[in-house]
Write a protein that holds these residues in place. Structure first.
Motif, PDB file in Angstrom:
ATOM      1  N   ILE A  49     -66.636  24.401 -34.526  1.00 19.35           N
ATOM      2  CA  ILE A  49     -65.484  25.563 -34.308  1.00 19.35           C
ATOM      3  C   ILE A  49     -65.931  26.476 -34.850  1.00 19.35           C
ATOM      4  O   ILE A  49     -66.277  26.633 -36.079  1.00 19.35           O
ATOM      5  CB  ILE A  49     -64.277  24.915 -35.053  1.00 19.35           C
ATOM      6  CG1 ILE A  49     -63.726  23.460 -34.483  1.00 19.35           C
ATOM      7  CG2 ILE A  49     -62.958  25.906 -34.895  1.00 19.35           C
ATOM      8  CD1 ILE A  49     -62.569  22.858 -35.308  1.00 19.35           C
ATOM      9  N   ILE A  50     -66.019  27.541 -33.882  1.00 15.05           N
ATOM     10  CA  ILE A  50     -66.621  29.080 -34.381  1.00 15.05           C
ATOM     11  C   ILE A  50     -65.202  30.007 -34.350  1.00 15.05           C
ATOM     12  O   ILE A  50     -64.380  29.952 -33.569  1.00 15.05           O
ATOM     13  CB  ILE A  50     -67.489  29.464 -33.253  1.00 15.05           C
ATOM     14  CG1 ILE A  50     -68.617  28.536 -33.301  1.00 15.05           C
ATOM     15  CG2 ILE A  50     -68.064  30.799 -33.546  1.00 15.05           C
ATOM     16  CD1 ILE A  50     -69.441  28.150 -34.203  1.00 15.05           C
ATOM     17  N   GLU A  51     -65.370  30.597 -35.444  1.00 14.61           N
ATOM     18  CA  GLU A  51     -64.055  31.546 -35.512  1.00 14.61           C
ATOM     19  C   GLU A  51     -64.973  33.155 -35.538  1.00 14.61           C
ATOM     20  O   GLU A  51     -65.784  33.259 -36.111  1.00 14.61           O
ATOM     21  CB  GLU A  51     -63.399  31.622 -36.954  1.00 14.61           C
ATOM     22  CG  GLU A  51     -62.306  32.575 -37.107  1.00 14.61           C
ATOM     23  CD  GLU A  51     -61.468  32.547 -38.170  1.00 14.61           C
ATOM     24  OE1 GLU A  51     -60.405  32.040 -38.059  1.00 14.61           O
ATOM     25  OE2 GLU A  51     -62.002  32.775 -39.398  1.00 14.61           O
ATOM     26  N   LEU A  52     -64.470  33.896 -34.342  1.00 12.37           N
ATOM     27  CA  LEU A  52     -65.200  35.180 -34.175  1.00 12.37           C
ATOM     28  C   LEU A  52     -64.663  36.109 -35.254  1.00 12.37           C
ATOM     29  O   LEU A  52     -63.460  36.174 -35.948  1.00 12.37           O
ATOM     30  CB  LEU A  52     -64.789  35.602 -32.964  1.00 12.37           C
ATOM     31  CG  LEU A  52     -65.347  34.667 -31.810  1.00 12.37           C
ATOM     32  CD1 LEU A  52     -64.742  35.342 -30.185  1.00 12.37           C
ATOM     33  CD2 LEU A  52     -66.743  34.560 -31.873  1.00 12.37           C
ATOM     34  N   VAL A  53     -65.552  37.294 -35.502  1.00  8.73           N
ATOM     35  CA  VAL A  53     -65.133  38.030 -36.513  1.00  8.73           C
ATOM     36  C   VAL A  53     -64.012  39.002 -36.246  1.00  8.73           C
ATOM     37  O   VAL A  53     -63.410  39.745 -37.308  1.00  8.73           O
ATOM     38  CB  VAL A  53     -66.389  38.911 -37.092  1.00  8.73           C
ATOM     39  CG1 VAL A  53     -67.584  37.933 -37.745  1.00  8.73           C
ATOM     40  CG2 VAL A  53     -66.881  39.822 -35.812  1.00  8.73           C
ATOM     41  N   GLU A  54     -63.626  39.140 -34.984  1.00 12.63           N
ATOM     42  CA  GLU A  54     -62.876  40.336 -34.401  1.00 12.63           C
ATOM     43  C   GLU A  54     -61.352  39.962 -35.067  1.00 12.63           C
ATOM     44  O   GLU A  54     -60.427  40.952 -35.046  1.00 12.63           O
ATOM     45  CB  GLU A  54     -62.516  40.100 -33.061  1.00 12.63           C
ATOM     46  CG  GLU A  54     -63.994  41.221 -32.622  1.00 12.63           C
ATOM     47  CD  GLU A  54     -65.312  40.634 -32.253  1.00 12.63           C
ATOM     48  OE1 GLU A  54     -66.207  41.205 -32.135  1.00 12.63           O
ATOM     49  OE2 GLU A  54     -65.367  39.316 -32.723  1.00 12.63           O
ATOM     50  N   GLN A  55     -61.239  38.620 -35.324  1.00 13.33           N
ATOM     51  CA  GLN A  55     -59.632  38.313 -35.510  1.00 13.33           C
ATOM     52  C   GLN A  55     -59.491  36.919 -36.273  1.00 13.33           C
ATOM     53  O   GLN A  55     -60.192  35.893 -35.833  1.00 13.33           O
ATOM     54  CB  GLN A  55     -58.818  38.273 -34.300  1.00 13.33           C
ATOM     55  CG  GLN A  55     -57.333  37.962 -34.480  1.00 13.33           C
ATOM     56  CD  GLN A  55     -56.593  37.944 -33.058  1.00 13.33           C
ATOM     57  OE1 GLN A  55     -56.532  38.996 -32.610  1.00 13.33           O
ATOM     58  NE2 GLN A  55     -56.264  36.882 -32.391  1.00 13.33           N
TER      59      GLN A  55
END
Length: 132
Positions: free
Chosen positions: A84-90
């Motif tokens: 599970i990857i969380e993007l830096v944008e939000q």
């Protein structure tokens, strides 16, 4: 059996084909500015139809992962990482992908990653590598 590819439609085409231009495109609502995934014709936050695919940095962090040792397909070498990857944008902008290019033993929660793409037919699968 090769990787199962998504059925492309008007809502998801930009996400699955953005890799051709080396862009990870995530839907964003122009009414409330929320990024969201998976792509949809309306915003899940405010129900606005004013949504469009927007190129993001492709940088993120591994929130969770598992190492798969089951050879589900001969085209995919085992072991491999599903994360599970969380993007830096939000905060909360997450999706499931593979972490590639490093030994599975080097993957850890909090690992900074960046997108790369695997092209199969008319789809560019977003995968993630350790950030430089």
């Amino acid at each position: 059996m090769p990787r199962k590819l998504p059925a492309l439609n008007a809502d998801n085409r930009a996400f699955w084909q953005g890799g051709e231009q080396a862009e990870l495109r995530i839907h964003r609502c122009t009414a409330c500015s929320l990024f969201f995934h998976p792509p949809a014709p309306l915003c899940p936050h405010c129900a606005s139809f004013k949504v469009l695919p927007t190129a993001v940095s492709g940088k993120g962090t591994v929130l969770s992962y598992t190492v798969n040792h089951q050879p589900w397909s001969p085209e995919i070498e085992v072991p491999y990482v599903v994360a599970i990857i969380e993007l830096v944008e939000q905060q909360g902008l997450q999706f499931v992908s593979n972490v590639v290019g490093i030994p599975v033993t080097d993957v850890h929660i909090g690992l900074p990653v960046q997108v790369s793409f695997l092209n199969i037919e008319d789809v560019w699968l977003p995968l993630f590598e350790k950030a430089q």
